[in-house]
Design a protein around this motif. Sequence first.
Motif, short mmCIF file in Angstrom:
data_model
loop_
_atom_site.label_atom_id
_atom_site.label_comp_id
_atom_site.label_asym_id
_atom_site.label_seq_id
_atom_site.Cartn_x
_atom_site.Cartn_y
_atom_site.Cartn_z
N LEU A 167 20.37 -4.82 60.48
CA LEU A 167 19.25 -4.12 61.10
C LEU A 167 18.95 -4.69 62.48
N ARG A 168 19.25 -5.96 62.70
CA ARG A 168 19.03 -6.58 64.01
C ARG A 168 20.22 -6.42 64.94
N GLY A 169 21.15 -5.57 64.58
CA GLY A 169 22.30 -5.33 65.43
C GLY A 169 23.29 -6.46 65.42
N GLY A 170 23.41 -7.13 64.26
CA GLY A 170 24.37 -8.22 64.14
C GLY A 170 23.82 -9.58 64.53
N LYS A 171 22.54 -9.63 64.92
CA LYS A 171 21.92 -10.90 65.29
C LYS A 171 21.18 -11.47 64.08
N PRO A 172 21.50 -12.69 63.67
CA PRO A 172 20.87 -13.27 62.48
C PRO A 172 19.40 -13.64 62.69
N GLU A 173 19.01 -13.93 63.93
CA GLU A 173 17.64 -14.35 64.21
C GLU A 173 16.85 -13.22 64.86
N PRO A 174 15.53 -13.25 64.70
CA PRO A 174 14.69 -12.19 65.30
C PRO A 174 14.81 -12.15 66.82
N VAL A 175 14.87 -10.95 67.35
CA VAL A 175 14.87 -10.75 68.80
C VAL A 175 13.95 -9.56 69.10
N ILE A 176 13.44 -9.52 70.31
CA ILE A 176 12.66 -8.35 70.74
C ILE A 176 13.65 -7.30 71.20
N GLN A 177 13.88 -6.30 70.37
CA GLN A 177 14.92 -5.32 70.64
C GLN A 177 14.67 -4.54 71.92
N PHE A 178 13.41 -4.41 72.31
CA PHE A 178 13.07 -3.56 73.46
C PHE A 178 13.44 -4.20 74.79
N THR A 179 13.80 -5.48 74.77
CA THR A 179 14.21 -6.15 76.00
C THR A 179 15.72 -6.38 76.04
N GLN A 180 16.43 -5.86 75.03
CA GLN A 180 17.87 -6.05 74.98
C GLN A 180 18.58 -5.07 75.92
N PRO A 181 19.73 -5.46 76.48
CA PRO A 181 20.47 -4.56 77.37
C PRO A 181 20.82 -3.25 76.66
N GLY A 182 20.60 -2.16 77.36
CA GLY A 182 20.94 -0.86 76.80
C GLY A 182 19.83 -0.19 76.01
N ASN A 183 18.75 -0.92 75.72
CA ASN A 183 17.65 -0.30 74.97
C ASN A 183 16.95 0.74 75.84
N MET A 184 16.79 1.94 75.30
CA MET A 184 16.24 3.05 76.09
C MET A 184 14.89 3.53 75.58
N THR A 185 14.19 2.70 74.81
CA THR A 185 12.87 3.08 74.31
C THR A 185 11.85 3.11 75.45
N ARG A 186 11.13 4.20 75.55
CA ARG A 186 10.02 4.25 76.50
C ARG A 186 8.87 3.44 75.89
N ILE A 187 8.24 2.60 76.70
CA ILE A 187 7.14 1.77 76.21
C ILE A 187 5.91 2.04 77.06
N TYR A 188 4.85 2.51 76.39
CA TYR A 188 3.60 2.79 77.08
C TYR A 188 2.49 1.91 76.48
N ALA A 189 1.85 1.13 77.33
CA ALA A 189 0.70 0.33 76.91
C ALA A 189 -0.57 1.09 77.30
N ILE A 190 -1.33 1.49 76.29
CA ILE A 190 -2.54 2.28 76.52
C ILE A 190 -3.69 1.31 76.77
N ALA A 191 -4.23 1.32 77.98
CA ALA A 191 -5.20 0.32 78.41
C ALA A 191 -6.52 0.96 78.77
N SER A 192 -7.57 0.12 78.78
CA SER A 192 -8.88 0.57 79.24
C SER A 192 -9.62 -0.63 79.79
N GLY A 193 -10.61 -0.37 80.62
CA GLY A 193 -11.39 -1.47 81.16
C GLY A 193 -12.43 -1.96 80.18
#
Length: 374
Positions: free
Chosen positions: A92-118
């Motif tokens: 499930l981790r793409g062959g990596k035994p340890e946890p990684v943040i998948q969204f920062t891996q090369p080739g990851n194309m997930t759009r990431i939106y942080a919904i913010a407010s003051g």
Amino acid sequence: MPTVELLRDALSTVIDPEIRRPITEIGMVRSVDLDGATAVIGIDLTTSGCPMKERITDDVKGAAGKVAGVADVRIELGVMSEEQRLELRSKLRGGKPEPVIQFTQPGNMTRIYAIASGKGGVGKSTVTANLAAAMAQDGLKVGVLDADIFGFSIPGMLGVKGQPTRLDDMLLPPIAHEVKAVSIGMFVPEGQPVVWRGPMLHRAIEQFLADVYWGDLDVLLLDLPPGTGDIAISVAQLLPHAELVVVTTPQSAAAGVAERAGSIATQTSQNVVGVIENMAWLEQADGSRLHVFGEGGGQIVADRLSKTLGTTVPMLGQVPLDIVAREAGDAGTPVVVSDPQSPAAQAMREMARTLSGRQRGLAGRSLGVTPVSR
């Protein structure tokens, strides 16, 4: 007569309801045999207390029962060994035994939106939940990370019950309205506050990003806490490609604070993709609009951010005050699902399509090409 090969082909259509991959692909099918016209299938669940045991059993029986010549299906349930779970986590981790943040891996194309407010109370979580549900209805694979550790509300607004399933050190997020969601609220007893300082907040966000199996998402939405504190900074560090969506109300006081929330992008090098004005007006019985909180706050924020950041920050849309939307959120069903024709639902669906249809930047991404010399 049925064959083992036909049964295995049928089982490949059974999708694990949490991991969202075929059970034959993730090692859950231990054995497939035939006893005359009876199919005998061994299934290894990921955990002994798997909450989806009955559903998986029913789906396996249904798929195997459709094979020509099968008169009966017998399921023999078991539990994955430690080695099997380790292999599954690595897969499930793409062959990596340890946890990684998948969204920062090369080739990851997930759009990431942080919904913010003051400031709080502008409907940021309501907007997040409805944007997510609207995108999922359009066929996108969507996840929501409730980053508002102190004021979490995403579980209630999406109607999520219980905790994520644990696969040793990996969490399988609950799914509601086809949206994967994780929140600290899933782990805290009702009524108990979260009393944490900066380092613990950072670690919580990091674990939600790395330890949760998000799968192949098209869009990840983060419901940020109000303001520009520790979590906003941690998100910028952990997800440098995350883009900001600023939510405000028309009120001048709220707009001024919202502008500061967007201006954090000058220090974090993030992109502000737009402003959403919530509670824009209350529609009257005669069709007129009552501007309860004033007018123009959203456009003011967009204009000021455009000037501050040196780039165009558009108004993504205005969401009217709508009792139906409030009732839907309290009931755990976003209004885009419960009443899609309501004015609030239509406004948020249009904004969701605007965000999901944006071009994804290539900065920091692998293009899959190799330079050659002439």
